[in-house]
Scaffold this motif. Structure first.
Motif, mmCIF file in Angstrom:
data_model
loop_
_atom_site.group_PDB
_atom_site.id
_atom_site.type_symbol
_atom_site.label_atom_id
_atom_site.label_comp_id
_atom_site.label_asym_id
_atom_site.label_seq_id
_atom_site.Cartn_x
_atom_site.Cartn_y
_atom_site.Cartn_z
ATOM 1 N N ASN A 158 27.965 26.931 15.410
ATOM 2 C CA ASN A 158 29.260 26.891 14.731
ATOM 3 C C ASN A 158 29.161 26.352 13.308
ATOM 4 O OD1 ASN A 158 31.636 27.525 16.794
ATOM 5 N ND2 ASN A 158 30.024 26.423 17.910
ATOM 6 N N LEU A 159 27.943 26.263 12.761
ATOM 7 C CA LEU A 159 27.778 25.765 11.399
ATOM 8 C C LEU A 159 28.459 26.658 10.368
ATOM 9 C CD1 LEU A 159 24.097 24.459 11.237
ATOM 10 C CD2 LEU A 159 26.183 23.128 10.908
ATOM 11 N N TYR A 160 28.651 27.930 10.711
ATOM 12 C CA TYR A 160 29.315 28.824 9.762
ATOM 13 C C TYR A 160 30.730 28.339 9.444
ATOM 14 C CZ TYR A 160 32.024 30.794 13.633
ATOM 15 O OH TYR A 160 32.888 30.959 14.695
ATOM 16 N N LEU A 161 31.338 27.584 10.372
ATOM 17 C CA LEU A 161 32.679 27.047 10.131
ATOM 18 C C LEU A 161 32.679 26.083 8.952
ATOM 19 C CD1 LEU A 161 33.756 26.305 13.820
ATOM 20 C CD2 LEU A 161 34.530 28.203 12.387
ATOM 21 N N VAL A 162 31.580 25.349 8.783
ATOM 22 C CA VAL A 162 31.485 24.399 7.675
ATOM 23 C C VAL A 162 31.517 25.141 6.347
ATOM 24 C CG1 VAL A 162 30.078 22.599 6.610
ATOM 25 C CG2 VAL A 162 30.185 22.783 9.104
ATOM 26 N N LEU A 163 30.740 26.201 6.235
ATOM 27 C CA LEU A 163 30.692 26.961 4.982
ATOM 28 C C LEU A 163 32.027 27.620 4.675
ATOM 29 C CD1 LEU A 163 27.191 28.690 5.212
ATOM 30 C CD2 LEU A 163 27.816 26.537 4.103
ATOM 31 N N ILE A 164 32.741 28.075 5.706
ATOM 32 C CA ILE A 164 34.029 28.720 5.489
ATOM 33 C C ILE A 164 35.074 27.719 5.011
ATOM 34 C CG2 ILE A 164 35.956 29.878 6.653
ATOM 35 C CD1 ILE A 164 33.901 31.243 8.451
ATOM 36 N N ASN A 165 35.153 26.568 5.686
ATOM 37 C CA ASN A 165 36.224 25.610 5.401
ATOM 38 C C ASN A 165 35.939 24.727 4.198
ATOM 39 O OD1 ASN A 165 38.377 25.616 7.790
ATOM 40 N ND2 ASN A 165 36.369 26.050 8.672
ATOM 41 N N VAL A 166 34.659 24.592 3.801
ATOM 42 C CA VAL A 166 34.352 23.733 2.660
ATOM 43 C C VAL A 166 34.867 24.341 1.357
ATOM 44 C CG1 VAL A 166 32.113 24.686 1.980
ATOM 45 C CG2 VAL A 166 32.527 22.232 1.774
ATOM 46 N N GLU A 167 35.085 25.662 1.342
ATOM 47 C CA GLU A 167 35.543 26.318 0.120
ATOM 48 C C GLU A 167 36.903 25.793 -0.327
ATOM 49 O OE1 GLU A 167 33.689 28.221 -1.666
ATOM 50 O OE2 GLU A 167 32.063 28.143 -0.196
ATOM 51 N N ARG A 168 37.703 25.287 0.597
ATOM 52 C CA ARG A 168 39.037 24.775 0.242
ATOM 53 C C ARG A 168 38.967 23.486 -0.562
ATOM 54 N NH1 ARG A 168 42.146 24.060 5.733
ATOM 55 N NH2 ARG A 168 43.696 23.299 4.263
ATOM 56 N N ASN A 175 30.123 16.752 -4.827
ATOM 57 C CA ASN A 175 29.037 17.712 -4.666
ATOM 58 C C ASN A 175 29.229 18.491 -3.366
ATOM 59 O OD1 ASN A 175 26.326 18.756 -3.906
ATOM 60 N ND2 ASN A 175 25.737 17.713 -5.789
ATOM 61 N N ARG A 176 29.097 19.812 -3.432
ATOM 62 C CA ARG A 176 29.336 20.642 -2.250
ATOM 63 C C ARG A 176 28.363 20.301 -1.126
ATOM 64 N NH1 ARG A 176 30.232 27.051 -2.741
ATOM 65 N NH2 ARG A 176 31.510 26.185 -4.406
ATOM 66 N N SER A 177 27.126 19.985 -1.454
ATOM 67 C CA SER A 177 26.159 19.662 -0.404
ATOM 68 C C SER A 177 26.574 18.404 0.365
ATOM 69 C CB SER A 177 24.761 19.483 -1.006
ATOM 70 O OG SER A 177 24.763 18.436 -1.966
ATOM 71 N N ASP A 178 27.229 17.452 -0.314
ATOM 72 C CA ASP A 178 27.718 16.255 0.377
ATOM 73 C C ASP A 178 28.820 16.619 1.367
ATOM 74 O OD1 ASP A 178 25.971 14.629 -0.990
ATOM 75 O OD2 ASP A 178 27.403 14.137 -2.573
ATOM 76 N N LEU A 179 29.716 17.517 0.953
ATOM 77 C CA LEU A 179 30.784 17.945 1.860
ATOM 78 C C LEU A 179 30.214 18.691 3.065
ATOM 79 C CD1 LEU A 179 33.530 19.193 -0.640
ATOM 80 C CD2 LEU A 179 33.611 17.160 0.801
ATOM 81 N N ILE A 180 29.207 19.522 2.837
ATOM 82 C CA ILE A 180 28.592 20.256 3.944
ATOM 83 C C ILE A 180 27.946 19.283 4.922
ATOM 84 C CG2 ILE A 180 26.712 21.830 4.530
ATOM 85 C CD1 ILE A 180 27.351 23.371 1.972
ATOM 86 N N GLN A 181 27.322 18.245 4.406
ATOM 87 C CA GLN A 181 26.713 17.236 5.281
ATOM 88 C C GLN A 181 27.777 16.537 6.121
ATOM 89 O OE1 GLN A 181 23.393 14.653 3.898
ATOM 90 N NE2 GLN A 181 24.827 12.988 4.208
#
Length: 388
Positions: A158-168, A175-181
């Motif tokens: 379900n990691l794809y959910l992180v990439l989808i929702n982080v765009e908001r 930093n985007r990488s911090d949000l993904i973490q």
């Protein structure tokens, strides 16, 4: 003798039968756990490559930034359907119950083994002898490894959910990488709270945890000096009001008139909206290839390098002087001598008492009174930029 392994293919039909009566699911799982423990049966630990699509033969991963590599790795992970997801969630619950039984048998309490689940997976996969000689501890480690592997599978699928929702949330300075973490860690919390009995898809439940994690990180880490959440929420209303007014420099009175905020709260929120930037901040993107702020601020013929105290609003020395100026002459003298401000060393109470021709106790009282004055909000503002 090789240990007996219960595969997921064998376990799923059993748990599916238990799931027909959700209220009795836990009790029936505990009965099965007791039976498996008597037989010395281990639970299968899946190879992560089984849910990843392989790269085409001869294909090479293109050179790219870290985020692009992460995106490529996540895109190779196979998503999971509703029923297989429910089966995986039931396996997670079964493994958690079995770990609880093993903990109790080993005399462990709380979350003692949670942090070593990944290490346990490595030990057992590599066939190494675990550092625990006690059989009960070894069984508990194995149970931790089994649970960790199952939780990791549900998270990775379900990691794809992180990439989808982080765009908001990419409009912020974070930093985007911090949000993904943060989002990836939140998925583990979602796994621990997910209840397959409700009939929901995991992604429906996980999105709530992702958004909560992203917002909490923005509230707590978007500023060098942490701004209280209530002020950040007020700032959101203020920004909307400025858009409606068509004036980014609208006064606090104007903003208060079209919002439900008081004028004082608007002023406090606007004052807290000042941004701080690191001298090492990278303006070239997330991959660290761009110019840094310190390069843009470098002054010509600056022997001290790119940083200078002239870049600060106030220096530590100025802040101290402004704070001490609010004290009486005698209080200033005591504080300066006691803490060596303007002197080569700190002085004892007796030495200061001798200079003032008073008792040591009187000097101590003056010092306490002076420090209590410096501890007031008004005076502390002079020193707060330099105090952790």
């Amino acid at each position: 003798m090789a240990a007996k392994i219960l595969s997921h293919r064998e376990l799923d039909p059993i748990l599916d039968g238990f799931a027909a009566d959700p209220d009795a699911f836990e009790a029936r799982c505990l009965e099965l756990i007791a039976e498996l423990d008597r037989d010395g049966m281990l639970l299968e630990i899946s190879d992560p490559t089984t849910w990843r699509r392989a790269l085409p033969e001869g294909a090479r991963r293109p050179a790219a930034g870290l985020l692009e590599q992460l995106r490529g790795d996540i895109e190779r992970i196979e998503t999971i359907g509703r029923e297989p997801e429910a089966q995986l969630a039931r396996r997670v619950e079964f493994a958690r119950l079995r770990l609880g039984v093993a903990r109790e048998a080993a005399g462990h309490e709380g979350e003692l083994l949670d942090g070593i689940g990944q290490m346990s997976v490595q030990w057992f996969d590599l066939g190494r002898e675990t550092p625990r000689k006690n059989k009960a501890d070894e069984r508990a480690l194995r149970r931790a490894a089994e649970l960790h592997a199952l939780r990791t599978e549900l998270v990775e699928r379900n990691l794809y959910l992180v990439l989808i929702n982080v765009e908001r949330y990419t409009h912020s300075s974070i930093n985007r990488s911090d949000l993904i973490q943060e989002g990836s860690a939140a998925l583990f919390r979602a796994v621990d709270g997910f209840d397959w009995r409700r009939g929901l898809l995991f992604r429906t439940y996980a999105v709530h945890w992702l958004n909560q994690a992203f917002r909490n990180y923005l509230y707590n880490c978007s500023s060098t000096v942490r701004v209280p959440v209530y002020l950040q929420k007020a700032l959101k209303q203020i920004n909307q009001a400025q858009i409606r007014l068509g004036d980014t420099n609208a006064s606090a009175e104007q903003i208060a008139e079209i919002t439900d905020l008081t004028e004082n709260l608007v002023k406090s929120a606007l004052g807290a909206a000042r941004s701080a930037y690191s001298l090492d901040a990278d303006f070239g993107g997330d991959d660290g290839d761009g110019n840094r702020l310190r390069d843009l601020l470098t002054e010509e013929q600056d022997e001290d390098g790119p940083y200078s105290t002239r870049l600060e609003d106030v220096t530590l020395g100025e802040g101290l002087e402004q704070a001490l100026a609010k004290l009486s002459d005698r209080e200033q003298f005591v504080v300066r001598k006691r803490f060596g401000l303007g002197y080569e060393r700190e002085h004892t109470l007796a030495e200061v008492a001798d200079d003032l021709k008073v008792s040591v106790e009187r000097v101590r009282q003056i010092q306490v009174r002076a420090l209590s004055k410096l501890d007031t909000p008004t005076l502390r503002r002079e020193l707060d930029p330099f105090v952790n």
